[in-house]
Scaffold this motif. Structure first.
Motif, short mmCIF file in Angstrom:
data_model
loop_
_atom_site.label_atom_id
_atom_site.label_comp_id
_atom_site.label_asym_id
_atom_site.label_seq_id
_atom_site.Cartn_x
_atom_site.Cartn_y
_atom_site.Cartn_z
N ARG A 32 0.86 -1.19 0.00
CA ARG A 32 0.00 0.00 0.00
C ARG A 32 0.89 1.23 0.00
N HIS A 33 0.36 2.30 -0.59
CA HIS A 33 1.12 3.56 -0.58
C HIS A 33 1.35 3.98 0.85
N GLY A 34 2.57 4.35 1.15
CA GLY A 34 2.90 4.90 2.45
C GLY A 34 3.41 6.30 2.26
N GLY A 35 2.60 7.30 2.58
CA GLY A 35 2.98 8.69 2.38
C GLY A 35 4.19 9.11 3.20
N GLU A 36 4.59 8.23 4.14
CA GLU A 36 5.69 8.58 5.02
C GLU A 36 7.05 8.54 4.32
N GLU A 37 7.15 7.85 3.20
CA GLU A 37 8.44 7.75 2.53
C GLU A 37 8.34 8.18 1.07
N ALA A 38 9.09 9.19 0.73
CA ALA A 38 9.05 9.71 -0.64
C ALA A 38 9.52 8.69 -1.67
N LYS A 39 10.44 7.79 -1.27
CA LYS A 39 10.94 6.81 -2.24
C LYS A 39 9.82 5.90 -2.73
N HIS A 40 8.83 5.63 -1.88
CA HIS A 40 7.73 4.77 -2.31
C HIS A 40 6.87 5.45 -3.35
N VAL A 41 6.80 6.77 -3.30
CA VAL A 41 6.06 7.51 -4.32
C VAL A 41 6.78 7.36 -5.67
N VAL A 42 8.09 7.45 -5.65
CA VAL A 42 8.87 7.27 -6.88
C VAL A 42 8.72 5.84 -7.38
N TRP A 43 8.86 4.85 -6.49
CA TRP A 43 8.75 3.44 -6.87
C TRP A 43 7.36 3.13 -7.41
N ALA A 44 6.34 3.82 -6.92
CA ALA A 44 4.97 3.54 -7.36
C ALA A 44 4.84 3.72 -8.87
N LYS A 45 5.60 4.64 -9.44
CA LYS A 45 5.53 4.87 -10.88
C LYS A 45 6.51 3.98 -11.64
N SER A 46 7.73 3.83 -11.10
CA SER A 46 8.74 3.07 -11.84
C SER A 46 8.76 1.59 -11.47
N ARG A 47 8.16 1.22 -10.36
CA ARG A 47 8.14 -0.16 -9.85
C ARG A 47 9.56 -0.61 -9.53
N SER A 48 9.65 -1.69 -8.83
CA SER A 48 10.98 -2.21 -8.50
C SER A 48 11.53 -2.98 -9.70
N PRO A 49 12.83 -3.16 -9.73
CA PRO A 49 13.37 -4.07 -10.74
C PRO A 49 13.01 -5.50 -10.34
N LEU A 50 13.26 -6.46 -11.21
CA LEU A 50 13.12 -7.85 -10.80
C LEU A 50 14.22 -8.14 -9.79
N ILE A 51 13.85 -8.71 -8.68
CA ILE A 51 14.80 -8.96 -7.60
C ILE A 51 15.13 -10.45 -7.59
N PRO A 52 16.39 -10.82 -7.84
CA PRO A 52 16.74 -12.24 -7.84
C PRO A 52 16.67 -12.83 -6.43
N LEU A 53 16.48 -14.13 -6.37
CA LEU A 53 16.37 -14.83 -5.09
C LEU A 53 17.58 -14.58 -4.20
N SER A 54 18.75 -14.44 -4.79
CA SER A 54 19.96 -14.20 -3.99
C SER A 54 19.84 -12.91 -3.16
N LYS A 55 19.14 -11.91 -3.67
CA LYS A 55 18.94 -10.65 -2.94
C LYS A 55 17.91 -10.79 -1.83
N TYR A 56 17.02 -11.79 -1.96
CA TYR A 56 16.02 -12.04 -0.92
C TYR A 56 16.69 -12.39 0.41
N ARG A 57 17.86 -12.92 0.34
CA ARG A 57 18.57 -13.33 1.55
C ARG A 57 19.20 -12.14 2.28
N GLU A 58 19.13 -10.97 1.69
CA GLU A 58 19.74 -9.79 2.28
C GLU A 58 18.65 -8.89 2.87
N PRO A 59 18.44 -8.97 4.20
CA PRO A 59 17.37 -8.20 4.84
C PRO A 59 17.42 -6.70 4.54
N GLU A 60 18.64 -6.14 4.43
CA GLU A 60 18.74 -4.70 4.18
C GLU A 60 18.23 -4.34 2.79
N VAL A 61 18.39 -5.23 1.82
CA VAL A 61 17.88 -4.99 0.47
C VAL A 61 16.36 -4.99 0.50
#
Length: 132
Positions: A32-61
């Motif tokens: 859901r949109h979270g107005g608290e973070e501006a980056k989510h507004v940017v991501w809402a239009k551009s969407r995330s890239p495809l995230i490989p499974l190897s990155k899923y193991r990285e909590p900070e990512v």
């Protein structure tokens, strides 16, 4: 995918009944949109890239995307059928974003877990097939 018991059962069903060796699974997360973070507004239009499974193991990512995930569930899924697993994060209304994902990722089948439905309703409601 929210890693609830329902969504894990849906994933297990897909692995056992639909997927073949070498298939690609796109795990969709719709936030859901979270107005608290501006980056989510940017991501809402551009969407995330495809995230490989190897990155899923990285909590900070995954924290950058606002997603809490269970990489072990996806690791098991990938190993069972030698699948390629990637994720995509969308922000906004899930109904709209699932349609966007089907179009953008050329997805031909979406499987959705049920929430508190009976056996027949669960069977009928657990899978939506999109044909090109």
């Amino acid at each position: 995918m929210d890693y609830s018991a329902s969504s894990k059962r849906a994933l297990e069903w897909v692995v056992q009944n639909l997927l073949r060796r070498g298939d690609t699974v796109v795990v969709l997360h719709v936030q859901r949109h979270g107005g608290e973070e501006a980056k989510h507004v940017v991501w809402a239009k551009s969407r995330s890239p495809l995230i490989p499974l190897s990155k899923y193991r990285e909590p900070e990512v995954m924290k950058n995307y606002g997603v809490t995930c269970d990489a072990e569930v996806l690791d098991t899924t990938a190993r069972q059928r030698q699948l390629k697993v990637v994720a995509k994060v969308y922000w906004g209304d899930a109904r709209e974003k699932l349609c966007d994902a089907v179009e953008e990722q050329k997805i031909d089948t979406i499987v959705i877990g049920s929430r508190g439905l009976g056996t027949i309703q669960r069977f009928v409601g657990c899978m939506v097939t999109i044909s090109p």
